[in-house]
Design a protein around this motif. Structure first.
Motif, PDB file in Angstrom:
ATOM      1  N   SER A  87     -10.820 -45.949 -11.803  1.00  0.00           N
ATOM      2  CA  SER A  87     -11.194 -44.636 -11.276  1.00  0.00           C
ATOM      3  C   SER A  87     -10.249 -44.194 -10.164  1.00  0.00           C
ATOM      4  O   SER A  87      -9.831 -43.030 -10.104  1.00  0.00           O
ATOM      5  CB  SER A  87     -12.634 -44.682 -10.771  1.00  0.00           C
ATOM      6  OG  SER A  87     -13.036 -43.426 -10.284  1.00  0.00           O
ATOM      7  N   THR A  88      -9.880 -45.126  -9.285  1.00  0.00           N
ATOM      8  CA  THR A  88      -8.958 -44.801  -8.196  1.00  0.00           C
ATOM      9  C   THR A  88      -7.581 -44.429  -8.727  1.00  0.00           C
ATOM     10  O   THR A  88      -6.947 -43.471  -8.265  1.00  0.00           O
ATOM     11  CB  THR A  88      -8.859 -45.993  -7.229  1.00  0.00           C
ATOM     12  OG1 THR A  88     -10.173 -46.341  -6.775  1.00  0.00           O
ATOM     13  CG2 THR A  88      -7.988 -45.650  -6.043  1.00  0.00           C
ATOM     14  N   GLU A  89      -7.093 -45.187  -9.707  1.00  0.00           N
ATOM     15  CA  GLU A  89      -5.768 -44.895 -10.268  1.00  0.00           C
ATOM     16  C   GLU A  89      -5.759 -43.544 -10.992  1.00  0.00           C
ATOM     17  O   GLU A  89      -4.765 -42.812 -10.931  1.00  0.00           O
ATOM     18  CB  GLU A  89      -5.362 -46.015 -11.225  1.00  0.00           C
ATOM     19  CG  GLU A  89      -5.065 -47.339 -10.516  1.00  0.00           C
ATOM     20  CD  GLU A  89      -4.777 -48.451 -11.499  1.00  0.00           C
ATOM     21  OE1 GLU A  89      -5.058 -48.246 -12.703  1.00  0.00           O
ATOM     22  OE2 GLU A  89      -4.290 -49.511 -11.082  1.00  0.00           O
ATOM     23  N   PRO A 129     -13.476 -34.955  -3.298  1.00  0.00           N
ATOM     24  CA  PRO A 129     -13.610 -36.300  -2.715  1.00  0.00           C
ATOM     25  C   PRO A 129     -14.980 -36.918  -2.951  1.00  0.00           C
ATOM     26  O   PRO A 129     -15.119 -38.137  -2.967  1.00  0.00           O
ATOM     27  CB  PRO A 129     -13.355 -36.059  -1.222  1.00  0.00           C
ATOM     28  CG  PRO A 129     -13.672 -34.619  -0.999  1.00  0.00           C
ATOM     29  CD  PRO A 129     -13.308 -33.909  -2.263  1.00  0.00           C
ATOM     30  N   ASN A 130     -16.017 -36.103  -3.125  1.00  0.00           N
ATOM     31  CA  ASN A 130     -17.376 -36.634  -3.274  1.00  0.00           C
ATOM     32  C   ASN A 130     -17.905 -36.448  -4.697  1.00  0.00           C
ATOM     33  O   ASN A 130     -19.102 -36.204  -4.908  1.00  0.00           O
ATOM     34  CB  ASN A 130     -18.318 -35.944  -2.288  1.00  0.00           C
ATOM     35  CG  ASN A 130     -18.335 -34.429  -2.491  1.00  0.00           C
ATOM     36  OD1 ASN A 130     -17.425 -33.878  -3.104  1.00  0.00           O
ATOM     37  ND2 ASN A 130     -19.372 -33.777  -1.985  1.00  0.00           N
ATOM     38  N   SER A 131     -17.016 -36.540  -5.674  1.00  0.00           N
ATOM     39  CA  SER A 131     -17.436 -36.309  -7.060  1.00  0.00           C
ATOM     40  C   SER A 131     -18.458 -37.340  -7.518  1.00  0.00           C
ATOM     41  O   SER A 131     -19.470 -37.002  -8.155  1.00  0.00           O
ATOM     42  CB  SER A 131     -16.215 -36.339  -7.984  1.00  0.00           C
ATOM     43  OG  SER A 131     -15.283 -35.338  -7.628  1.00  0.00           O
ATOM     44  N   VAL A 147     -11.497 -33.518 -16.988  1.00  0.00           N
ATOM     45  CA  VAL A 147     -12.151 -34.436 -16.057  1.00  0.00           C
ATOM     46  C   VAL A 147     -12.605 -33.647 -14.830  1.00  0.00           C
ATOM     47  O   VAL A 147     -11.799 -33.240 -13.995  1.00  0.00           O
ATOM     48  CB  VAL A 147     -11.203 -35.586 -15.648  1.00  0.00           C
ATOM     49  CG1 VAL A 147     -11.873 -36.488 -14.628  1.00  0.00           C
ATOM     50  CG2 VAL A 147     -10.783 -36.378 -16.874  1.00  0.00           C
ATOM     51  N   SER A 148     -13.880 -33.396 -14.747  1.00  0.00           N
ATOM     52  CA  SER A 148     -14.495 -32.718 -13.612  1.00  0.00           C
ATOM     53  C   SER A 148     -15.984 -32.999 -13.663  1.00  0.00           C
ATOM     54  O   SER A 148     -16.499 -33.504 -14.670  1.00  0.00           O
ATOM     55  CB  SER A 148     -14.220 -31.206 -13.647  1.00  0.00           C
ATOM     56  OG  SER A 148     -14.769 -30.635 -14.817  1.00  0.00           O
ATOM     57  N   ASP A 198     -15.539 -38.956 -14.398  1.00  0.00           N
ATOM     58  CA  ASP A 198     -14.372 -39.563 -15.036  1.00  0.00           C
ATOM     59  C   ASP A 198     -14.748 -40.592 -16.097  1.00  0.00           C
ATOM     60  O   ASP A 198     -13.873 -41.187 -16.713  1.00  0.00           O
ATOM     61  CB  ASP A 198     -13.471 -40.213 -13.988  1.00  0.00           C
ATOM     62  CG  ASP A 198     -14.207 -41.236 -13.128  1.00  0.00           C
ATOM     63  OD1 ASP A 198     -15.415 -41.443 -13.354  1.00  0.00           O
ATOM     64  OD2 ASP A 198     -13.572 -41.821 -12.222  1.00  0.00           O
ATOM     65  N   GLU A 199     -16.056 -40.821 -16.308  1.00  0.00           N
ATOM     66  CA  GLU A 199     -16.460 -41.795 -17.326  1.00  0.00           C
ATOM     67  C   GLU A 199     -15.991 -41.373 -18.712  1.00  0.00           C
ATOM     68  O   GLU A 199     -15.686 -42.218 -19.560  1.00  0.00           O
ATOM     69  CB  GLU A 199     -17.983 -41.961 -17.331  1.00  0.00           C
ATOM     70  CG  GLU A 199     -18.572 -42.357 -15.999  1.00  0.00           C
ATOM     71  CD  GLU A 199     -19.000 -41.140 -15.189  1.00  0.00           C
ATOM     72  OE1 GLU A 199     -18.456 -40.049 -15.464  1.00  0.00           O
ATOM     73  OE2 GLU A 199     -19.844 -41.274 -14.303  1.00  0.00           O
TER      74      GLU A 199
END
Length: 720
Positions: free
Chosen positions: A184-186, A200-202, A433-434, A458-459
């Motif tokens: 997820s970070t990448e 930032p708080n998704s 992706v949102s 992002d799943e």
């Protein structure tokens, strides 16, 4: 003192004198011994000494004679319009039967069968598209598969000592949590580099919404898409196959248990107790599909039909012999033949040179095909597919507080729901992706429909990303009871295994297998070690130049982290492959050893898809740069696992990042004429089944009765 007797007296007194009439002891002719220094024989050195070739030539001659008689008869009756134009054909080519073609459509007597881990595709060669049937059978049992003792929910959750469920962030263990967070970070970093907006708080928005959104109940008469469940008659059948088996209620009376005979491209030895019952279920599923889907309800008509059976590129000899016996002895087809999946894919797409990537439900196969032949050393078989993406997607949703937390893929309605969620929501387009709101309907037999609303971020992209980071998949149970029912087939003469081997597959297994702790090699011994791995087949000679070409130690930026280097003698990162369960990790300084034939069954082939494609192409090109560019420009992705939106562009970008020198050549193709990627292999097999005049792979009843499975050595188009 007795005097010495003469020879004659001794013969007379001792009864040793010959009294016969000088006749030979046997009427059999006495053959003199062969002069060992100079003799010659032509035994089995000519085609006409083999029964398979003699019958084939005899059939060709009979058809030529019949065609000539029909031509003379038409000329005598004054009907030259019924004649076909003359065609120059050699003696080995069989002429088409004019009257037979006029009476029926070409291919209407040929049945095409393509068995997968999740679906069976079957149809006549004259059909435009096949019928798709789930490869499952439901048998009467005391309990269903989700009610059996000791069966944990799927996906597996961790529980506390008092059998209470843990928090969603911890229910799948620290390893999954770490991998999921890293991916997820990448992804977020890569999206920022591409100037895409990220909140930032998704994650917090998704979790908070999923926690506080209750489901909505819809009565059955208000649900327009309600499911028609399979009704059990007063006299319940012993078994039910296909789609009807998946629609049996879990709480049906009596209970039924589902069995899947094929799992991960192998025979399902885990859920069966006997080899006989395993192949009995396969035959029952095929028999019901032929009767219900093709309308051939009477088995008396089956001897009029032929069968083309699609098999994996890296097949198992015992599986092929059992299927051949089933087709010829049990079903009674007039003739049968086999074709490999990748070769069938090129037939269906009309390609002569291509790298076929077939992503199925539980198996991914890669093979390069050139001029109608699969290149042996390029064949790769990986044990993951669309079903792993489904399970991983459910795990990621549960990790983010999915509102339907009781989902269990062992239950039939949950399994169908999970497949629907993956099909509708998973994508590989970063623009999609949102934080979005989705909804689905949960339909259970005997209950009102429930409508759930949930948010996802992002799943939807990270789940199919598992093709390139397969460590996120749950691979712990895929080798259970392997080789317990179907032992490996060995040659009766030299004792070597009959199952085919591939240099590309051996290299992948070598990079995954743990190396011995005390192994220390220098550069020269490493080269020799990998030369040994390519010895099972005479065509597996790997040149040093191909290994140098496969070197790419420079780290490249990619969408989801840097993959392992492509160095031939360098072990890959532990995250890119799954070693033997419980085996210790391999240090980076150790060189992977070549596994023995017995050890190959204990190593699960799990490898990143993009790296596996490049390995297959490198082994197919054999240091020929022109072929390398041709194969990279002819990559074609098939199978239901490739139906994720944006998958082709994503794979192309990954390959270009790994091979920046071939950026212009790399191209991912799609099947022509908007053909469904799931049926391309079946379509190619139907084309193959119509080649009556040039197809020499048919096995007839007469030759099978005399030679059995030994005919495969003469009839298959690959080295057996």
């Amino acid at each position: 003192m007795v005097g010495k007797k003469s020879g004659k007296a001794l013969l007379r007194d001792e009864g040793l004198e010959r009294t016969d009439n000088n006749m030979d002891l046997s009427s059999w002719p006495q053959i003199a011994a062969i002069n060992q220094k100079n003799y010659y024989t032509d035994y089995l050195k000519r085609d006409d000494q083999l029964l398979a070739f003699r019958l084939q030539n005899e059939e060709a001659r009979n058809r030529m004679a019949k065609n000539a008689k029909d031509r003379d008869r038409a000329l005598a009756l004054g009907k030259p319009g019924e004649l076909e134009p003359d065609t120059e054909m050699d003696g080995d080519t069989a002429l088409e039967d004019v009257n037979e073609e006029a009476a029926e459509a070409l291919g209407s007597k040929v049945i095409i069968v393509h068995i997968g881990s999740q679906n069976l595709r079957i149809g006549l060669a004259s059909d435009a598209l096949p019928k798709t049937v789930p490869m499952v059978i439901a048998r009467r049992s005391a309990k269903s598969e989700s009610e059996e003792e000791g069966v944990e929910p799927k996906p597996k959750r961790l529980k506390l000592d008092n059998d209470t469920a843990v928090e969603p962030e911890k229910m799948f263990g620290p390893e999954f949590s770490s991998l999921y967070t890293t991916m997820s970070t990448e992804l977020k970093t890569h999206m920022r580099q591409n100037k895409r907006r990220t909140l930032p708080n998704s994650k917090e928005m998704v979790i908070n919404y999923n926690r506080r959104t209750p489901p909505e109940t819809i009565s059955e008469h208000n649900d327009p898409m309600r499911v028609d469940w399979t009704e059990i008659a007063d006299r319940p059948p012993e078994y039910i196959t296909g789609q009807e088996a998946l629609r049996i209620a879990d709480n049906s009376r009596p209970r039924y248990k589902l069995f899947w005979p094929i799992r991960y491209g192998w025979c399902n030895e885990k859920d069966y107790e006997s080899k006989r019952l395993l192949f009995l279920d396969i035959s029952l599923i095929l028999e019901d599909a032929i009767k219900t889907q093709l309308g051939l309800t009477s088995k008396k008509d089956w001897p009029q039909y032929s069968c083309v059976f699609v098999i994996p590129d890296l097949y198992e000899k015992s599986y092929i012999t059992q299927i051949l016996e089933m087709l010829m002895s049990e079903f009674g087809f007039s003739r049968a033949c086999f074709i490999q999946e990748s070769l069938a894919g090129t037939f269906g797409a009309g390609f002569t040179l291509a790298c076929i990537v077939d992503i199925g439900a539980q198996k991914t196969s890669i093979c390069c095909v050139e001029e109608g032949m699969c290149i042996e050393n390029s064949r790769i078989n990986l044990k993951y597919g669309g079903a792993d993406v489904t399970e991983t997607f459910v795990k990621m949703m549960l990790y983010d507080h999915f509102p339907y937390a009781e989902i269990n893929l062992w239950r039939r309605y949950d399994f169908l729901l999970a497949e629907e969620l993956k099909k509708n929501f998973c994508t590989m387009n970063e623009s999609s992706v949102s934080v979005q709101v989705f909804d689905f309907h949960l339909r259970v037999s005997g209950r009102d429909t429930r409508k759930y609303a949930f948010k996802a971020y992002d799943e939807v992209l990270l789940a199919p990303m598992g093709y390139f980071q397969p460590a996120i998949f749950d691979n712990s149970y895929k080798l259970e009871r392997r080789r317990k029912l179907l032992p490996r087939s060995y040659d009766i003469y030299d004792g070597q295994p009959n199952d085919p081997v591939s240099a590309a597959q051996s290299e992948i297994l070598s990079s995954i297998s743990p190396a011995p702790v005390n192994s220390q090699f220098n550069g020269e011994s490493q080269l020799n070690t990998h030369d040994v791995q390519s010895t099972p087949s005479r065509s597996q000679q790997l040149s040093a130049l191909s290994r140098v070409q496969d070197l790419d130690p420079t780290p490249r930026s990619s969408i989801a982290g840097s993959p392992a280097p492509e160095a031939f003698g360098t072990p890959h990162a532990r995250g890119s492959g799954t070693p033997i369960p419980g085996a210790p990790a391999v240090a980076a300084s150790q060189t992977p050893r070549t596994p023995t034939v017995e050890e190959r069954d204990d190593i699960l082939p799990i490898f990143p898809l993009d790296s596996a494609i490049l390995k297959s192409v490198v082994h197919a090109a054999r240091s020929d740069d022109r072929k390398m560019r041709d194969f990279l420009g002819g990559i074609m992705v098939l199978g239901g696992g490739s139906l994720v939106s944006g998958f082709h562009a994503f794979l192309e970008e990954r390959l270009q990042a790994l091979r920046p020198g071939y950026t212009k050549e790399i191209m991912i193709g799609t099947p022509p004429r908007d053909l469904d990627p799931q049926v391309v292999a079946w379509k190619g097999a139907s084309v193959f089944g119509k080649l009556n005049g040039t197809n020499d792979s048919w096995i007839g009843q007469l030759e099978y009765d005399r030679l059995g499975s030994r005919l495969l050595a003469y009839k298959c188009m690959w080295s057996h």
